[in-house]
Design a protein around this motif. Structure first.
Motif, PDB file in Angstrom:
ATOM      1  N   TYR B 174      42.917  33.190  32.642  1.00 21.38           N
ATOM      2  CA  TYR B 174      44.355  33.488  32.587  1.00 21.38           C
ATOM      3  C   TYR B 174      45.051  32.140  32.418  1.00 21.38           C
ATOM      4  O   TYR B 174      44.724  31.178  33.088  1.00 21.38           O
ATOM      5  CB  TYR B 174      44.852  34.253  33.825  1.00 21.38           C
ATOM      6  CG  TYR B 174      44.679  33.570  35.166  1.00 21.38           C
ATOM      7  CD1 TYR B 174      43.540  33.814  35.947  1.00 21.38           C
ATOM      8  CD2 TYR B 174      45.656  32.714  35.682  1.00 21.38           C
ATOM      9  CE1 TYR B 174      43.375  33.205  37.185  1.00 21.38           C
ATOM     10  CE2 TYR B 174      45.501  32.099  36.919  1.00 21.38           C
ATOM     11  CZ  TYR B 174      44.362  32.346  37.664  1.00 21.38           C
ATOM     12  OH  TYR B 174      44.185  31.736  38.881  1.00 21.38           O
ATOM     13  N   LEU B 184      52.221  30.353  37.115  1.00 25.90           N
ATOM     14  CA  LEU B 184      51.340  31.507  37.001  1.00 25.90           C
ATOM     15  C   LEU B 184      52.235  32.715  36.753  1.00 25.90           C
ATOM     16  O   LEU B 184      53.060  33.055  37.611  1.00 25.90           O
ATOM     17  CB  LEU B 184      50.596  31.684  38.327  1.00 25.90           C
ATOM     18  CG  LEU B 184      49.185  32.265  38.297  1.00 25.90           C
ATOM     19  CD1 LEU B 184      48.631  32.313  39.719  1.00 25.90           C
ATOM     20  CD2 LEU B 184      49.152  33.650  37.719  1.00 25.90           C
ATOM     21  N   LEU B 189      48.513  37.448  34.058  1.00 26.44           N
ATOM     22  CA  LEU B 189      47.406  37.935  34.883  1.00 26.44           C
ATOM     23  C   LEU B 189      47.010  39.344  34.439  1.00 26.44           C
ATOM     24  O   LEU B 189      45.823  39.672  34.328  1.00 26.44           O
ATOM     25  CB  LEU B 189      47.807  37.990  36.368  1.00 26.44           C
ATOM     26  CG  LEU B 189      47.535  36.774  37.241  1.00 26.44           C
ATOM     27  CD1 LEU B 189      47.842  37.082  38.702  1.00 26.44           C
ATOM     28  CD2 LEU B 189      46.084  36.321  37.118  1.00 26.44           C
ATOM     29  N   LEU B 205      39.656  36.996  41.939  1.00 25.73           N
ATOM     30  CA  LEU B 205      40.707  36.183  41.323  1.00 25.73           C
ATOM     31  C   LEU B 205      40.684  34.815  41.996  1.00 25.73           C
ATOM     32  O   LEU B 205      40.862  34.706  43.208  1.00 25.73           O
ATOM     33  CB  LEU B 205      42.059  36.876  41.518  1.00 25.73           C
ATOM     34  CG  LEU B 205      43.343  36.141  41.142  1.00 25.73           C
ATOM     35  CD1 LEU B 205      43.325  35.668  39.701  1.00 25.73           C
ATOM     36  CD2 LEU B 205      44.544  37.070  41.341  1.00 25.73           C
ATOM     37  N   VAL B 226      50.943  36.952  43.562  1.00 25.11           N
ATOM     38  CA  VAL B 226      49.508  36.990  43.268  1.00 25.11           C
ATOM     39  C   VAL B 226      48.787  37.868  44.276  1.00 25.11           C
ATOM     40  O   VAL B 226      47.916  38.671  43.925  1.00 25.11           O
ATOM     41  CB  VAL B 226      48.899  35.562  43.264  1.00 25.11           C
ATOM     42  CG1 VAL B 226      47.390  35.626  43.153  1.00 25.11           C
ATOM     43  CG2 VAL B 226      49.480  34.747  42.126  1.00 25.11           C
TER      44      VAL B 226
END
Lengths: 475, 464
Positions: B174, B184, B189, B205, B226
């Motif tokens: 990613y 991020l 993702l 992950l 996340v």
């Protein structure tokens, strides 16, 4: 992940450790908390861990390492001059002059690879050793794992098998589980001091080929836990066997400096290989392992070892070194290794003390081996082969039927139950032969004899007392 | 398996030195190697207190007399008391020395503002990569079909990629958004996860915070996003937090994944599976050679923990590293005799020197039109982007090299500075980067920047 079904089957396949050491630690904690026990303290001699038992480290090694860690000590005049000189030399071999840097290459510090190669060459009477063939890691088990990873493949009938001595070092079975290699036992001859029997090698190999693919043979010399030191004839036979059956020789020689049996000498497999002529010395694939954990150094906690790869295909060797990549070997143990292979020389300031300490250790070991063997052989229900080298004794036990039945009821092996009771009743922690691969009614225990003589005496007395009690109770 | 950049170098690195020795004229005296995250190699001195304690533990006679300060002796004695037989040469228990595990768990609790931490969930290991490899071993079934996948950031440090490859797992990349300070993004993702369909079975992950090679520090908001994503998609979180003590961005704050998880509250805080990794190798202690790290496991099934225990028991932990770890989590306190020096170095000199380096690196690199560096907030590296002219890219291809590898080779040969190429870490197609360690003494960094600038101008002119 969340559940067992998602866990890698290879990890699930790692057998449960026996965990007597954890029990020993727990009991020690209980005593510290003031709990009453039938004994004052726990003595744990189940592993080859001399410092745990009270054996002192080698002064020269510790002094040099201390200075390497804290180089301000280079100015300290109370340290012998050769200590300071050695530390300076070793620090010079480290990046940035610090033991806190990574090693220059994934195999280790080049100058130390060179020192080890020179040591091996001297040891083997001139048989050359190439520094590029020396790979360091944090302990001989780790280096062994790297090689086994390379060999390991297949499943079921194609699974890689390793011919393994029975008994074998107690850490080996779990290691093989982890890398997915099948343990194929070859029985050692107890009546002959745990010697190797060539016919048994053939038998084991033939039987193994029916259900796996044996690709290597593991040798422990001097033997762990047996204390057997192989003679020239045996070594030559094993090499011929490995050569004709195309097996890689994995030779663990970590106790090479602990040979004390009368008229016994350590012979390195490499030296013998090279004396057998080119048809062997240029083709037989061999890896030999050494470590600072064993023998007179006894520095188990420092985690340092190396392997020498002999006749390994260059491409394979490159692969091996790149597998080491992500876990660079620790620096300090490599320095300790350098000290091990390059001790003080006659004339150096530390030579006398160093030589004295080594002599004392070997003498203690020899005396302990003899004393313990005689003592145990005099205990009814016990018999013990004499040890010629290494740090263990591996006596055989006769166990009363009731113990065996009780063990079955608790789902334990009888020797494990025995050791557990011994620990609980007498505060002595020994290793059950089950860990060394003995899984039938051939019950054995292992004890480390690299300990101060008084400690060993204590262990022997408590063991005898317990064994007599156990037999008495059930008659 | 591709030969790692570092592995290519032992030969090449010797080359300039040999040429130096043989009288071939070079514009530099010696090679400066900042391709590793190895502060000591770069010339940073270790913290005295740590080293004194370690030396005393190795050779206890040092404690006689007044060679060492009282608090050093007390610490060494206490720690030796936790070793079997009072020696650092003995084996210890599987997960580590119990008292060290206690110290580490207390440190974690303090760090996370009181979020509970149990010592039984911590395993000390010879380096954080070792622990990571072990956890990956549990998650990855190399015989499975489809193969096990692990989402990893791009860029990512190479050792993790190697571990994954060795275990037979599939790395599912990613991409971090460079222009937004390597942020991020959730859509990315999701895209990565979708790309795995039909290719592999993603189970975990992996995140690096603070970053390596990119010098970002994740915000609390990003971390919580996340975590929610992982919870929803049933992914095991692997949080590589080895640079947690190395945060210098003015607006940045390190928040551990564990803490962020706890702050989200139930039910996620009781169910999301997390492994977080730390080490004594990084940060301002920088003791890479001692090889010691640890992993904390959160919300794992006890039955699984038992098997993890078996796996870790096939190896022994170095004792000295655990002693260093104990010092790291329990440094000298105000009132201790060693405190003044420790304070000076750890909290003034080292951070000031690092801050200076960061400032200078950003200044110098961003002053070039074809060189850009995202703000450096944490970690030990700079990962600037090179905008290479087509001619340079062409020349590289002719030589069979990646363009950034070509740049780094030329930089080494002509300027005597060793960086590592972005190729090693992964980068967006068509972009080129270089990585170098910024934890060096300030004057070394000045020298590096001087040589880099001179080389860069020359190089760009040559290929314009």
């Amino acid at each position: 992940m969340s559940s067992m079904k998602d866990v890698n089957p290879r990890v699930l396949g790692i057998r449960d450790p026996v965990s007597l050491q954890s029990l020993a630690a727990r009991i020690t904690e209980q005593i510290a908390q003031g709990e009453q026990k039938p004994f004052q303290r726990v003595i744990d001699v189940s592993c080859g861990d001399p410092h745990r038992a009270g054996m002192p480290p080698l002064s020269f090694a510790r002094q040099v390492l201390a200075v390497c860690l804290y180089p301000e000590l280079l100015k300290e005049s109370s340290f012998p001059v050769d200590v300071r000189q050695r530390a300076e030399k070793l620090l010079g071999a480290c990046n940035g002059g610090s033991v806190g840097s990574y090693s220059a290459s994934s195999c280790g510090i080049p100058q130390i690879q060179k020192s080890v190669a020179e040591f091996i060459t001297r040891r083997d009477g001139g048989v050359a050793s190439d520094p590029e063939d020396i790979i360091f890691s944090s302990g001989s088990q780790k280096t062994l794992k790297l090689v086994l990873h390379l060999l390991s493949s297949g499943q079921g009938p194609t699974q890689t098998g390793l011919l393994t001595p029975l008994p074998c070092p107690h850490t080996l079975p779990m290691l093989l589980d982890e890398v997915g290699v099948k343990l194929v036992p070859y029985q050692l001859l107890e009546e002959r001091g745990w010697a190797i029997d060539l016919e048994e090698l053939h038998r084991a190999l033939k039987a193994a080929r029916r259900h796996c693919e044996p690709r290597a043979i593991y040798i422990s010399n001097p033997g762990n836990p047996t204390g057997h030191v192989q003679d020239l004839k045996t070594i030559e036979e094993v090499i011929r066997f490995a050569a004709s059956e195309r097996l890689v020789l994995l030779v663990e020689e970590v106790y090479q400096d602990s040979v004390f049996g009368q008229d016994k000498k350590f012979l390195s497999y490499k030296k013998v290989l090279f004396e057998m002529g080119a048809s062997f010395s240029e083709s037989v694939e061999m890896v030999s392992f050494h470590s600072i954990s064993a023998g007179t150094m006894g520095e188990c906690g420092l985690r340092g070892g190396y392997m020498e790869v002999i006749n390994m295909d260059l491409l394979v060797k490159n692969f091996l070194t790149s597998m080491q990549g992500p876990s660079s070997p620790p620096v300090l143990p490599q320095l300790a290794l350098e000290i091990m292979v390059n001790p003080p020389s006659p004339g150096d300031a530390s030579y006398e003390v160093f030589t004295q300490e080594i002599l004392q250790k070997v003498e203690t070991l020899a005396q302990n081996a003899q004393r313990a063997c005689e003592f145990l052989n005099a205990v009814p229900g016990m018999s013990c082969q004499p040890a010629m080298g290494g740090v263990f004794l591996y006596p055989r036990l006769h166990l009363p039927a009731e113990i065996i039945q009780e063990a079955q009821r608790s789902g334990l092996r009888a020797d494990v139950l025995y050791c557990k009771k011994l620990l609980e009743e007498e505060g002595v922690c020994l290793g059950p032969g089950s860990e060394n691969g003995h899984d039938d009614e051939n019950y054995h225990i292992r004890l480390c004899i690299s300990a101060p003589t008084a400690v060993l005496e204590d262990v022997l007395k408590r063991l005898r007392s317990f064994h007599l009690w156990i037999q008495d109770r059930h008659h | 398996m591709e030969r790692q950049w570092r592995g290519k170098f032992p030969v090449n690195r010797r080359k300039p030195a040999v040429e130096l020795g043989s009288g071939v004229r070079k514009s530099y005296r010696e090679v400066i190697d900042v391709s590793w995250g190895d502060p000591h190699r770069a010339g940073v001195k270790p913290l005295s207190f740590v080293r004194q304690v370690l030396a005393a533990c190795l050779y206890s006679e040092l404690m006689d007399g007044d060679k060492l300060m009282v608090d050093v002796k007390q610490r060494a004695q206490r720690l030796l008391g936790t070793c079997a037989g009072g020696s650092v040469g003995s084996y210890c228990a599987t997960a580590g020395i119990p008292q060290t595990l206690q110290s580490v768990s207390q440190y974690i609790m303090r760090r996370d503002g009181g979020v509970p931490c149990h010592p039984e969930n911590i395993y000390i290991s010879p380096g954080s990569q070792w622990a990571l490899t072990n956890i990956l071993k549990v998650l990855v079934n190399s015989e499975a079909s489809p193969r096990t996948g692990v989402l990893i950031p791009v860029p990512c440090h190479s050792t993790t990629i190697i571990s994954l490859t060795t275990l037979g797992a599939v790395a599912v990349p990613y991409y971090l958004r460079e222009e937004r300070g390597w942020a991020l993004e959730m859509e990315e993702l999701q895209r990565a996860l979708d790309s795995a369909k039909g290719v592999c079975n993603p189970v975990a992950l992996y995140m690096i915070n603070p970053g390596n090679p990119a010098g970002y520090v994740q915000s609390r908001k990003s971390i919580q996003e996340v975590i929610r994503f992982a919870a929803e998609k049933k992914l095991f979180l692997l949080a590589d937090e080895v640079f947690q003590d190395c945060v210098y961005g003015k607006e940045s704050e390190f928040v551990s994944y564990k803490r962020a998880l706890a702050e989200i509250g139930a039910p996620l805080s009781d169910s999301v599976e997390l492994a977080s990794f730390h080490t004594a190798s990084k940060g301002l202690m920088g003791e890479c050679g001692l090889r010691t790290g640890y992993v904390e496991l959160v919300n794992l099934d006890p039955a699984v923990m038992k098997h993890i225990n078996n796996l870790f028991s096939t190896n022994s932990c170095p004792i000295l590293g655990q002693i260093a770890l104990d010092v790291m989590v329990n440094p000298p306190q105000p009132g201790d005799p060693s405190y003044p020096l420790y304070l000076k170095v750890r909290h003034f000199y080292l951070p000031a020197s690092l801050a200076q380096n960061v400032r200078r690196v950003e200044e110098v690199i961003n002053s070039f039109p074809d060189f850009s560096c995202q703000p450096l907030e944490g970690g030990a590296f700079a990962f600037p982007r090179l905008f290479l002219p087509p001619k340079a890219i062409e020349r590289a291809k002719e030589a069979g090299l990646q363009p950034d590898t070509f740049y780094c080779l030329r930089l080494l040969e002509e300027a005597g500075v060793l960086f590592s190429p972005g190729t090693e870490y992964g980068q967006k197609e068509g972009t080129y980067h270089i990585r170098f360690c910024i934890m060096t003494p300030s004057d070394t960094m000045e020298e590096i920047l001087r040589r880099l600038s001179a080389f860069h101008e020359q190089f760009m002119k040559e290929f314009s």
